[in-house]
Design a protein around this motif. Structure first.
Motif, PDB file in Angstrom:
ATOM      1  N   VAL A 175       0.852  -1.198   0.000  1.00 28.60           N
ATOM      2  CA  VAL A 175       0.000   0.000   0.000  1.00 28.60           C
ATOM      3  C   VAL A 175       0.889   1.249   0.000  1.00 28.60           C
ATOM      4  O   VAL A 175       1.876   1.337   0.732  1.00 28.60           O
ATOM      5  CB  VAL A 175      -0.943   0.009   1.217  1.00 28.60           C
ATOM      6  CG1 VAL A 175      -1.679   1.333   1.343  1.00 28.60           C
ATOM      7  CG2 VAL A 175      -1.947  -1.143   1.118  1.00 28.60           C
ATOM      8  N   GLU A 176       0.526   2.218  -0.826  1.00 27.04           N
ATOM      9  CA  GLU A 176       1.294   3.463  -0.938  1.00 27.04           C
ATOM     10  C   GLU A 176       0.594   4.596  -0.201  1.00 27.04           C
ATOM     11  O   GLU A 176      -0.605   4.513   0.106  1.00 27.04           O
ATOM     12  CB  GLU A 176       1.482   3.822  -2.415  1.00 27.04           C
ATOM     13  CG  GLU A 176       2.260   2.763  -3.190  1.00 27.04           C
ATOM     14  CD  GLU A 176       2.395   3.103  -4.668  1.00 27.04           C
ATOM     15  OE1 GLU A 176       1.844   4.151  -5.102  1.00 27.04           O
ATOM     16  OE2 GLU A 176       3.040   2.332  -5.398  1.00 27.04           O
ATOM     17  N   ASP A 177       1.349   5.651   0.078  1.00 33.75           N
ATOM     18  CA  ASP A 177       0.797   6.778   0.813  1.00 33.75           C
ATOM     19  C   ASP A 177      -0.402   7.370   0.070  1.00 33.75           C
ATOM     20  O   ASP A 177      -0.356   7.592  -1.146  1.00 33.75           O
ATOM     21  CB  ASP A 177       1.869   7.861   1.004  1.00 33.75           C
ATOM     22  CG  ASP A 177       1.450   8.921   2.014  1.00 33.75           C
ATOM     23  OD1 ASP A 177       0.531   8.653   2.816  1.00 33.75           O
ATOM     24  OD2 ASP A 177       2.061  10.007   2.007  1.00 33.75           O
ATOM     25  N   GLY A 178      -1.475   7.588   0.804  1.00 36.72           N
ATOM     26  CA  GLY A 178      -2.699   8.128   0.207  1.00 36.72           C
ATOM     27  C   GLY A 178      -3.682   7.054  -0.206  1.00 36.72           C
ATOM     28  O   GLY A 178      -4.857   7.360  -0.444  1.00 36.72           O
ATOM     29  N   GLN A 179      -3.215   5.797  -0.307  1.00 34.30           N
ATOM     30  CA  GLN A 179      -4.126   4.707  -0.619  1.00 34.30           C
ATOM     31  C   GLN A 179      -4.760   4.176   0.673  1.00 34.30           C
ATOM     32  O   GLN A 179      -4.169   4.271   1.745  1.00 34.30           O
ATOM     33  CB  GLN A 179      -3.380   3.577  -1.333  1.00 34.30           C
ATOM     34  CG  GLN A 179      -2.855   3.963  -2.705  1.00 34.30           C
ATOM     35  CD  GLN A 179      -2.120   2.822  -3.377  1.00 34.30           C
ATOM     36  OE1 GLN A 179      -1.450   2.010  -2.730  1.00 34.30           O
ATOM     37  NE2 GLN A 179      -2.224   2.752  -4.704  1.00 34.30           N
ATOM     38  N   ASN A 180      -5.947   3.609   0.524  1.00 35.89           N
ATOM     39  CA  ASN A 180      -6.688   3.159   1.694  1.00 35.89           C
ATOM     40  C   ASN A 180      -6.758   1.641   1.785  1.00 35.89           C
ATOM     41  O   ASN A 180      -6.648   0.927   0.776  1.00 35.89           O
ATOM     42  CB  ASN A 180      -8.114   3.715   1.660  1.00 35.89           C
ATOM     43  CG  ASN A 180      -8.151   5.218   1.823  1.00 35.89           C
ATOM     44  OD1 ASN A 180      -7.234   5.812   2.397  1.00 35.89           O
ATOM     45  ND2 ASN A 180      -9.196   5.839   1.309  1.00 35.89           N
ATOM     46  N   VAL A 181      -6.944   1.158   3.002  1.00 33.15           N
ATOM     47  CA  VAL A 181      -7.288  -0.229   3.283  1.00 33.15           C
ATOM     48  C   VAL A 181      -8.751  -0.245   3.710  1.00 33.15           C
ATOM     49  O   VAL A 181      -9.154   0.556   4.563  1.00 33.15           O
ATOM     50  CB  VAL A 181      -6.415  -0.805   4.418  1.00 33.15           C
ATOM     51  CG1 VAL A 181      -6.837  -2.233   4.744  1.00 33.15           C
ATOM     52  CG2 VAL A 181      -4.935  -0.738   4.054  1.00 33.15           C
ATOM     53  N   VAL A 182      -9.540  -1.125   3.122  1.00 29.93           N
ATOM     54  CA  VAL A 182     -10.949  -1.236   3.504  1.00 29.93           C
ATOM     55  C   VAL A 182     -11.204  -2.659   3.985  1.00 29.93           C
ATOM     56  O   VAL A 182     -10.939  -3.630   3.266  1.00 29.93           O
ATOM     57  CB  VAL A 182     -11.898  -0.882   2.343  1.00 29.93           C
ATOM     58  CG1 VAL A 182     -13.351  -0.900   2.842  1.00 29.93           C
ATOM     59  CG2 VAL A 182     -11.561   0.479   1.753  1.00 29.93           C
TER      60      VAL A 182
END
Length: 422
Positions: A175-182
């Protein structure tokens, strides 16, 4: 000295060779036989205690589909970088070498309760006098619209530890900065009630440690409350401000569909997009226990013994059982296994049986050295396993106590895995 004729010697030799070629669980004709299905906190413990405390008087076979066992409990700490994968993976070697347990690696596919046999996927049949079922959970894939067993290769559940755990870790690390985990949390009842929320904490910990404070961990929950909510939510505000968002059903309104290829979860409220989707569906008892389950999908048991209410020759322990006030946890399974083992020995060797007493504690890590716990002691009352005393960490505890709680959990993990696997 009695002399054997050549024909007698040849016949005896052939018989001995045939005996050596047969699996040990088919050879031991002079002892009562116990088969344990499932090699986790419940099954491994039951097999060990039956074999050890019967002093070799019971032939014990442990059936588990894997060569090693990876614990679901503490897998979140692997996810958060606090442990490596090897530290949560354990061997059955000591159970075999020290306690004389026969380990059968394979899938049990059916139980013939009339014949008292377990059928394996390779067609072999294992007889039993008593059967202990500790198969854990199966996942109800269609409980989340659009999710499936195949979709789990893209959006892992990691609620059955092993390759799924490693996959979730790899996807989190990508996961990269600004991306979310849902995350989609499961409905009650399910394995490890605090688990999804400790997992969210560990995910936020990993992102924050990288400086990815523009990313979020979003939890879509079918429940209107969750275990240790009064501890997790203040912890998220303290350590991960703005990074963890929890939506109950009164806010999101229900999940309409999941599209793992697009990385989206559509709800009545909004469509949430994540670079990582962690979908944890509803659960039921492992399939081998289907014939002993009621409409809930789990297996009713006698509270004093863990014996199935549907078959007196079978015990059901751990996540597959309906254990009253006890949560579905590794600690619970280990505690229940000892009661079942005692009663199995009572059945087969007329050994003394004592009144059942159960216990459980669930620890969770919110951030480095910030551990919390909840637990209780239980006894059979009015046909149900009932909590008689309980405890929970408090929101205003000082840092020294929280660190001590975390260290206590590390000691417990070492202790319970030694208890399970010898």
């Amino acid at each position: 000295m009695t002399r054997l004729t050549r024909r007698q010697f040849t016949t005896a030799l052939a018989a001995g060779a045939a005996g050596l070629a047969m699996p040990s669980y088919l050879r031991a004709q002079d002892k009562p036989k116990v088969v344990v299905i499932g090699g986790g906190a419940g099954g491994a413990t039951a097999a060990k205690y039956i074999a050890r405390d019967s002093d070799g008087g019971i032939d014990v076979t442990l059936v588990e589909n894997s060569e090693t066992f990876t614990t679901c409990f503490f897998s979140n700490l692997y996810l958060g970088g606090f442990r490596d994968f090897r530290s949560i993976t354990h061997s059955y070697d000591t159970l075999v070498s020290a306690y004389g347990i026969t380990k059968v690696t394979g899938m049990a596919t059916a139980v013939d309760r009339a014949a008292k046999t377990v059928t394996m996927a390779d067609g072999t049949s294992i007889p039993y006098d008593r059967l202990v079922l500790s198969p854990g959970i199966d996942l109800l894939w269609d409980s989340v619209p659009g999710y499936s067993e195949e979709a789990a290769d893209v959006a892992p559940h990691a609620w059955q530890a092993g390759p799924q755990t490693e996959l979730l870790k790899a996807k989190l690390d990508a996961v990269e900065d600004g991306q979310n985990v849902v995350m989609v949390a499961p409905p009650n009842p399910f394995r490890c009630p605090p688990g999804p929320y400790e997992r969210a904490s560990m995910m936020a910990h990993v992102l924050k440690a990288k400086g990815y404070t523009n990313s979020k961990v979003i939890i879509i929950d079918p429940k209107d409350k969750f275990s240790k909510q009064g501890l997790f939510q203040p912890g998220w505000e303290k350590y991960y401000p703005g990074m963890v968002e929890w939506y109950g059903p009164d806010v999101h309104g229900g999940i309409k569909s999941v599209d793992v290829a697009a990385g989206t979860i559509e709800t009545d409220l909004d469509t949430f997009k994540g670079a990582l989707l962690n979908i944890i569906p509803a659960q039921k008892a492992g399939a081998i226990a289907d014939g002993l389950a009621n409409d809930s999908g789990f297996c009713p048991i006698d509270a004093a013994t863990m014996r199935s209410t549907m078959d007196e020759a079978i015990y059901v322990i751990g996540d597959a059982s309906i254990a009253g006030d006890m949560p579905k946890s590794g600690f619970s399974a280990n505690s229940q296994a000892k009661i079942a083992a005692m009663n199995v020995r009572g059945d087969l060797t007329d050994s003394k049986v004592f009144p059942a007493k159960y216990s459980n504690t669930c620890w969770s890590l919110i951030e480095t050295d910030d551990g919390v716990k909840v637990g209780a002691q239980y006894e059979p009352q009015d046909g149900k396993i009932t909590s008689v005393t309980s405890f929970i960490s408090q929101p205003d505890e000082d840092v020294a106590l929280r660190k001590a709680t975390y260290e206590e959990s590390i000691g417990w993990y070492s202790g319970i895995t030694a208890d399970m696997f010898g």
